[in-house]
Design a protein around this motif. Structure first.
Motif, PDB file in Angstrom:
ATOM      1  N   ALA A 123       0.815  -1.213   0.000  1.00  0.00           N
ATOM      2  CA  ALA A 123       0.000   0.000   0.000  1.00  0.00           C
ATOM      3  C   ALA A 123       0.852   1.267   0.000  1.00  0.00           C
ATOM      4  CB  ALA A 123      -0.939  -0.006   1.208  1.00  0.00           C
ATOM      5  N   ASP A 124       1.951   1.261   0.746  1.00  0.00           N
ATOM      6  CA  ASP A 124       2.796   2.457   0.811  1.00  0.00           C
ATOM      7  C   ASP A 124       3.541   2.703  -0.488  1.00  0.00           C
ATOM      8  OD1 ASP A 124       2.056   3.000   3.397  1.00  0.00           O
ATOM      9  OD2 ASP A 124       3.688   1.836   4.285  1.00  0.00           O
ATOM     10  N   GLY A 125       3.723   1.663  -1.306  1.00  0.00           N
ATOM     11  CA  GLY A 125       4.489   1.832  -2.531  1.00  0.00           C
ATOM     12  C   GLY A 125       3.677   1.702  -3.800  1.00  0.00           C
ATOM     13  N   ALA A 126       2.341   1.617  -3.663  1.00  0.00           N
ATOM     14  CA  ALA A 126       1.499   1.399  -4.847  1.00  0.00           C
ATOM     15  C   ALA A 126       1.590   2.551  -5.834  1.00  0.00           C
ATOM     16  CB  ALA A 126       0.047   1.188  -4.416  1.00  0.00           C
ATOM     17  N   HIS A 127       1.796   3.770  -5.345  1.00  0.00           N
ATOM     18  CA  HIS A 127       1.845   4.930  -6.245  1.00  0.00           C
ATOM     19  C   HIS A 127       3.046   4.882  -7.180  1.00  0.00           C
ATOM     20  CE1 HIS A 127       4.547   6.011  -2.983  1.00  0.00           C
ATOM     21  NE2 HIS A 127       5.073   6.921  -3.771  1.00  0.00           N
ATOM     22  N   ARG A 128       4.084   4.120  -6.798  1.00  0.00           N
ATOM     23  CA  ARG A 128       5.273   4.053  -7.656  1.00  0.00           C
ATOM     24  C   ARG A 128       4.960   3.361  -8.982  1.00  0.00           C
ATOM     25  NH1 ARG A 128       7.457   2.504  -2.522  1.00  0.00           N
ATOM     26  NH2 ARG A 128       8.547   4.258  -1.549  1.00  0.00           N
ATOM     27  N   GLU A 129       3.941   2.510  -8.980  1.00  0.00           N
ATOM     28  CA  GLU A 129       3.550   1.836 -10.213  1.00  0.00           C
ATOM     29  C   GLU A 129       3.032   2.827 -11.263  1.00  0.00           C
ATOM     30  OE1 GLU A 129       3.620  -1.529 -10.931  1.00  0.00           O
ATOM     31  OE2 GLU A 129       4.741  -1.822  -9.075  1.00  0.00           O
ATOM     32  N   LEU A 130       2.544   3.978 -10.802  1.00  0.00           N
ATOM     33  CA  LEU A 130       1.935   4.934 -11.725  1.00  0.00           C
ATOM     34  C   LEU A 130       2.953   5.501 -12.699  1.00  0.00           C
ATOM     35  CD1 LEU A 130      -0.379   6.881  -9.248  1.00  0.00           C
ATOM     36  CD2 LEU A 130      -0.890   4.839 -10.598  1.00  0.00           C
ATOM     37  N   GLY A 131       4.192   5.621 -12.297  1.00  0.00           N
ATOM     38  CA  GLY A 131       5.211   6.151 -13.187  1.00  0.00           C
ATOM     39  C   GLY A 131       5.539   5.220 -14.326  1.00  0.00           C
ATOM     40  N   ARG A 132       5.186   3.931 -14.198  1.00  0.00           N
ATOM     41  CA  ARG A 132       5.508   2.943 -15.230  1.00  0.00           C
ATOM     42  C   ARG A 132       4.288   2.478 -16.008  1.00  0.00           C
ATOM     43  NH1 ARG A 132       8.752   1.406 -10.711  1.00  0.00           N
ATOM     44  NH2 ARG A 132       7.141  -0.036  -9.986  1.00  0.00           N
ATOM     45  N   ASP A 133       3.113   2.889 -15.553  1.00  0.00           N
ATOM     46  CA  ASP A 133       1.875   2.387 -16.162  1.00  0.00           C
ATOM     47  C   ASP A 133       0.980   3.574 -16.537  1.00  0.00           C
ATOM     48  OD1 ASP A 133      -0.549   1.242 -16.822  1.00  0.00           O
ATOM     49  OD2 ASP A 133      -0.483  -0.251 -15.218  1.00  0.00           O
ATOM     50  N   PRO A 134       1.021   4.028 -17.798  1.00  0.00           N
ATOM     51  CA  PRO A 134       0.218   5.199 -18.194  1.00  0.00           C
ATOM     52  C   PRO A 134      -1.281   4.971 -18.079  1.00  0.00           C
ATOM     53  CG  PRO A 134       1.226   4.153 -20.110  1.00  0.00           C
ATOM     54  CD  PRO A 134       1.838   3.519 -18.919  1.00  0.00           C
ATOM     55  N   VAL A 135      -1.739   3.746 -18.257  1.00  0.00           N
ATOM     56  CA  VAL A 135      -3.171   3.465 -18.133  1.00  0.00           C
ATOM     57  C   VAL A 135      -3.618   3.667 -16.690  1.00  0.00           C
ATOM     58  CG1 VAL A 135      -4.954   1.704 -18.352  1.00  0.00           C
ATOM     59  CG2 VAL A 135      -3.142   1.877 -20.080  1.00  0.00           C
ATOM     60  N   ALA A 136      -2.847   3.108 -15.759  1.00  0.00           N
ATOM     61  CA  ALA A 136      -3.177   3.274 -14.340  1.00  0.00           C
ATOM     62  C   ALA A 136      -3.079   4.743 -13.936  1.00  0.00           C
ATOM     63  CB  ALA A 136      -2.229   2.427 -13.483  1.00  0.00           C
ATOM     64  N   ARG A 137      -2.072   5.433 -14.461  1.00  0.00           N
ATOM     65  CA  ARG A 137      -1.903   6.850 -14.136  1.00  0.00           C
ATOM     66  C   ARG A 137      -3.109   7.665 -14.598  1.00  0.00           C
ATOM     67  NH1 ARG A 137       2.768   7.260 -16.030  1.00  0.00           N
ATOM     68  NH2 ARG A 137       2.384   8.238 -18.064  1.00  0.00           N
ATOM     69  N   ARG A 138      -3.591   7.369 -15.791  1.00  0.00           N
ATOM     70  CA  ARG A 138      -4.749   8.094 -16.312  1.00  0.00           C
ATOM     71  C   ARG A 138      -5.994   7.800 -15.478  1.00  0.00           C
ATOM     72  NH1 ARG A 138      -3.934   6.848 -21.047  1.00  0.00           N
ATOM     73  NH2 ARG A 138      -5.250   4.989 -21.250  1.00  0.00           N
ATOM     74  N   ARG A 139      -6.132   6.558 -15.034  1.00  0.00           N
ATOM     75  CA  ARG A 139      -7.298   6.191 -14.230  1.00  0.00           C
ATOM     76  C   ARG A 139      -7.288   6.928 -12.884  1.00  0.00           C
ATOM     77  NH1 ARG A 139      -9.058   0.030 -13.779  1.00  0.00           N
ATOM     78  NH2 ARG A 139      -9.626   0.584 -15.919  1.00  0.00           N
ATOM     79  N   ILE A 140      -6.134   7.002 -12.238  1.00  0.00           N
ATOM     80  CA  ILE A 140      -6.045   7.703 -10.955  1.00  0.00           C
ATOM     81  C   ILE A 140      -6.285   9.193 -11.152  1.00  0.00           C
ATOM     82  CG2 ILE A 140      -4.554   8.259  -9.008  1.00  0.00           C
ATOM     83  CD1 ILE A 140      -5.533   5.352  -9.105  1.00  0.00           C
ATOM     84  N   ASN A 141      -5.767   9.753 -12.246  1.00  0.00           N
ATOM     85  CA  ASN A 141      -5.972  11.179 -12.507  1.00  0.00           C
ATOM     86  C   ASN A 141      -7.458  11.477 -12.738  1.00  0.00           C
ATOM     87  OD1 ASN A 141      -4.785  13.857 -13.026  1.00  0.00           O
ATOM     88  ND2 ASN A 141      -5.621  13.565 -15.087  1.00  0.00           N
ATOM     89  N   ASP A 142      -8.157  10.587 -13.449  1.00  0.00           N
ATOM     90  CA  ASP A 142      -9.596  10.768 -13.657  1.00  0.00           C
ATOM     91  C   ASP A 142     -10.340  10.748 -12.322  1.00  0.00           C
ATOM     92  OD1 ASP A 142      -9.189  10.932 -16.360  1.00  0.00           O
ATOM     93  OD2 ASP A 142      -9.802   8.856 -16.789  1.00  0.00           O
ATOM     94  N   ALA A 143      -9.926   9.850 -11.431  1.00  0.00           N
ATOM     95  CA  ALA A 143     -10.571   9.776 -10.113  1.00  0.00           C
ATOM     96  C   ALA A 143     -10.334  11.058  -9.326  1.00  0.00           C
ATOM     97  CB  ALA A 143     -10.044   8.571  -9.345  1.00  0.00           C
TER      98      ALA A 143
END
Length: 723
Positions: free
Chosen positions: A643-663
């Motif tokens: 949980a503490d490191g889940a945000h690090r995945e966003l830098g490598r996954d543009p789909v996940a990054r876009r989903r979090i930004n939409d939220a």
């Protein structure tokens, strides 16, 4: 210098002792001040004299106490009493070459030899003897002591400091020990940690064990003999910090007893490593420490019962780890616990092991062993290991670092086992860390430091107690209670600094500190333009109204914060289970400060971002954990990261990054809507906060009015929202 001596006690066979012999001048019998003096000792007797004669004489069988014994230093009839520290020194006006090192070692040995041990040493039977010393610098002089054939014996000596990894271990030398004992020759082993470095056969066969300590008794007797003065009381806590040579260096010929004691205290302060337990909060009233205080009080009761003989050491809780953010007072807590337990506090850290050694592998391990040995020598003691996360978790090591760190980690575990298992009776180990997740799980397993206790920010009663301790009676409890509110959420260190600032202001004004000084220090006037201050007030007011709308209770809000924050809104912790709805509530609250700026001022500023502790950072981390770790997203149950490191995945996954930004965009729109519908109340809170700089929960209730917003924060999960 070699550190192991297995040869017969001849000067030729023991080159490692050469420097010690050169340092020590020949000695003669002490001069007397009586009118009827005996003839002086002859030249040969003077040449044989050493610093250990009294102790050797005390333990000889009566028939061996006579002049002319070939291998013993035998006193003349001019010698005074049997003080083992007297012979190697000169009192006032004497003419014997002084040797504080030998005198100190002799006094410490004499103190360590109990009547039962002495009876065994005076007998004729072949003996196996194990001597544990406080630190590695004691090994050579204690070995020299046994070169003098004390107690009428010739000893096969094993002196090991752990510096030679291949030779200084329990599996080496066992055949020599067995052959010597079977052949009628006594054997002695000398080490800081005998079980780890001496031959296992010697440790198992030991008829007697002697634990040498550097304490006020040995030092006091040596000072009295050297200077013919009654020494002042020397703190044992000072001596625990010092090496043998530190104390010897303080015993200069042109000094007096008080000057020596002062030098010892100054050297101890310079060395560090042992915390003062005098000027610390009373653990009984230190409610600010919560569960950690409760554990410490229970430990103090057990230690009292242990000293009284009604509780065995195996029943005493011997370890815990305190964890918190910076500044929560973990080191002060350890000092308070040591005081409550009436125990010496020995302080160390992983960083200190490097700073006090060569930094090479063998040096770090040796320094670590000496730290644990210092705690054992000072027992009953509290060994406080600060920044214990500095020892990396084995799970985090890469292949390059593993080869270097594994011996250090494994030896640390062995030392910890030795301390917490009860083999070193009287030692309690307390670790402290700001990163409990970085601590090797093996340290926290049952049987080691099995309790991990969080130290949180103090509540109202804790703040009052901290203020009371630091103002030292300058302000009444009634006055102090009026300053509690602005300090809500502050760490113990921040509260201490607030009191210091108040005292500084009063001192510069030439008067006693007042409650006004304290309040001003707790709520310093921000040095910012009016328009910036108003934006900060609006931002915090947005957080306040959003919390009301989400059904949360606001504890307080203030202008100005720690670590450069413009303001701080404190919200009571919720006992609810973490669900998607709960997480989205938190995110809306975090984004409402930015939303208030948009609604009331026309645009957002950088105030919601820019650091790992900012509103945007925390909101992003929560949503990333919800989707990538907790399995609370719409269509993904997969676990991808902690949980503490889940945000690090966003830098490598543009789909996940876009989903979090939409939220984030969706939940910010919800926050903007809340502020728009309660704009007047947001403005009212902002104006009051700008004027008063601090608002309590009661103040906010009055400003918001009887028509407080009802819970309406977000649509519960499952009703059509999608991150």
């Amino acid at each position: 210098m070699k550190n192991e001596i297995n040869q017969p006690p001849t000067p030729e066979a023991e080159p490692n002792q050469t420097s010690l012999r050169k340092e020590s001048a020949p000695e003669s019998a002490p001069a007397t001040t009586t009118g009827n003096q005996s003839a002086p000792r002859d030249e040969e007797a003077g040449r044989r004299s050493t610093g250990f004669s009294r102790l050797a004489l005390r333990s000889l069988p009566p028939e061996e106490q006579h002049e002319g014994e070939a291998d013993l230093d035998v006193p003349t009839e001019d010698d005074d009493d049997g003080d083992p520290a007297a012979s190697p020194v000169t009192g006032a006006g004497g003419n014997v070459p002084r040797d504080p090192r030998k005198a100190l070692v002799a006094a410490a040995m004499a103190a360590a030899i109990t009547p039962t041990i002495e009876e065994g040493l005076r007998g004729r039977a072949t003996l196996a003897l194990v001597v544990s010393v406080p630190a590695a610098d004691w090994i050579a002089p204690v070995t020299e002591f046994f070169q003098q054939r004390p107690f009428g014996r010739e000893w096969l000596r094993f002196a090991r400091d752990g510096s030679e990894r291949l030779r200084h271990k329990a599996s080496v030398g066992n055949d020599e020990v067995a052959s010597a004992l079977a052949g009628g020759r006594s054997v002695v082993g000398i080490a800081v940690n005998p079980e780890a470095v001496l031959p296992a056969t010697l440790v198992a066969a030991a008829d007697q064990r002697i634990k040498v300590r550097l304490d006020r008794s040995a030092v006091g007797r040596t000072i009295r003999a050297l200077y013919d003065e009654i020494p002042p009381l020397i703190d044992d806590a000072h001596l625990v910090r010092l090496e043998l040579e530190d104390v010897v260096a303080a015993m200069r010929p042109d000094a007096g007893a008080r000057e020596v004691a002062a030098r010892i205290a100054a050297a101890a302060e310079g060395r560090g490593g042992v915390g003062s337990i005098d000027d610390v909060p009373d653990l009984a009233t230190a409610v600010e420490y919560g569960a950690a205080r409760d554990w410490g009080l229970a430990l103090a009761r057990d230690m009292r019962d242990y000293r009284a003989g009604v509780l065995s050491w195996s029943a005493v809780d011997r370890g815990a780890v305190f964890f918190s953010g910076p500044g929560m007072g973990k080191s002060v807590l350890a000092r308070s616990i040591a005081r409550a337990c009436e125990a010496t506090l020995v302080v160390g850290s992983i960083g200190e092991l490097f700073a006090t050694s060569s930094g090479h592998l063998d040096g770090v391990i040796k320094s670590m062993r000496e730290l644990f040995a210092r705690a054992a020598a000072a027992a009953p003691s509290i060994l406080f290991l600060d920044e214990i996360d500095g020892l990396p978790s084995r799970e985090s090591l890469d292949s390059r670092g593993r080869d270097w760190w594994m011996p250090v980690i494994e030896d640390f575990m062995l030392q910890l086992d030795d301390a917490t298992s009860g083999r070193r009776e009287g030692v309690v180990v307390i670790g402290a860390t700001n990163r409990i997740g970085a601590v090797d799980p093996a340290i926290l397993r049952p049987g080691r430091l099995e309790r991990a206790i969080e130290v949180t920010a103090p509540g109202p009663d804790g703040i009052l107690n901290i203020l009371r301790f630091h103002v030292r009676g300058s302000l009444s409890d009634e006055e102090l209670r009026t300053a509690i509110g602005p300090l809500d959420g502050c760490t113990a260190a921040e509260i201490m600094e607030t009191v210091r600032s108040a005292r500084r202001k009063a001192r510069q004004a030439g008067r006693d500190v007042s409650i006004g000084d304290l309040k001003d220090a707790a709520l310093p006037e921000p040095d910012l333009p009016p328009e910036v201050l108003y934006r900060i007030a609006v931002h915090e007011a947005g957080h306040v109204l959003s919390a009301y709308c989400c059904g949360l209770r606001v504890k307080s809000v203030r202008m100005g914060g720690r670590d450069g924050a413009g303001g701080v809104t404190r919200i009571e912790k919720s006992a609810d289970m973490v669900t998607r709805h709960w997480i989205e509530q938190q995110v809306v609250g975090l984004l409402s400060g930015r939303a208030a700026e948009i609604v009331l001022l026309g645009a957002a500023s950088i105030g919601a971002g820019g650091s790992e502790r900012s509103d945007l950072s925390v909101a992003t981390r929560l949503l990333a954990a919800m989707n990538r770790s907790y399995g609370l997203g719409d269509d993904e149950l997969i676990y991808l990261a902690d949980a503490d490191g889940a945000h690090r995945e966003l830098g490598r996954d543009p789909v996940a990054r876009r989903r979090i930004n939409d939220a984030l965009r969706r939940l910010q729109a919800r926050a903007v809507d809340i502020v728009r519908r309660h704009r007047a109340q947001v403005a009212g809170v902002a104006e009051a906060l700008l004027r008063r700089r601090f608002l309590s929960a009661e103040d906010i209730d009055v400003i918001v009015g009887p028509d407080q917003p009802s819970p309406e924060c977000v649509t519960p999960a499952g009703s059509g929202s999608r991150p």
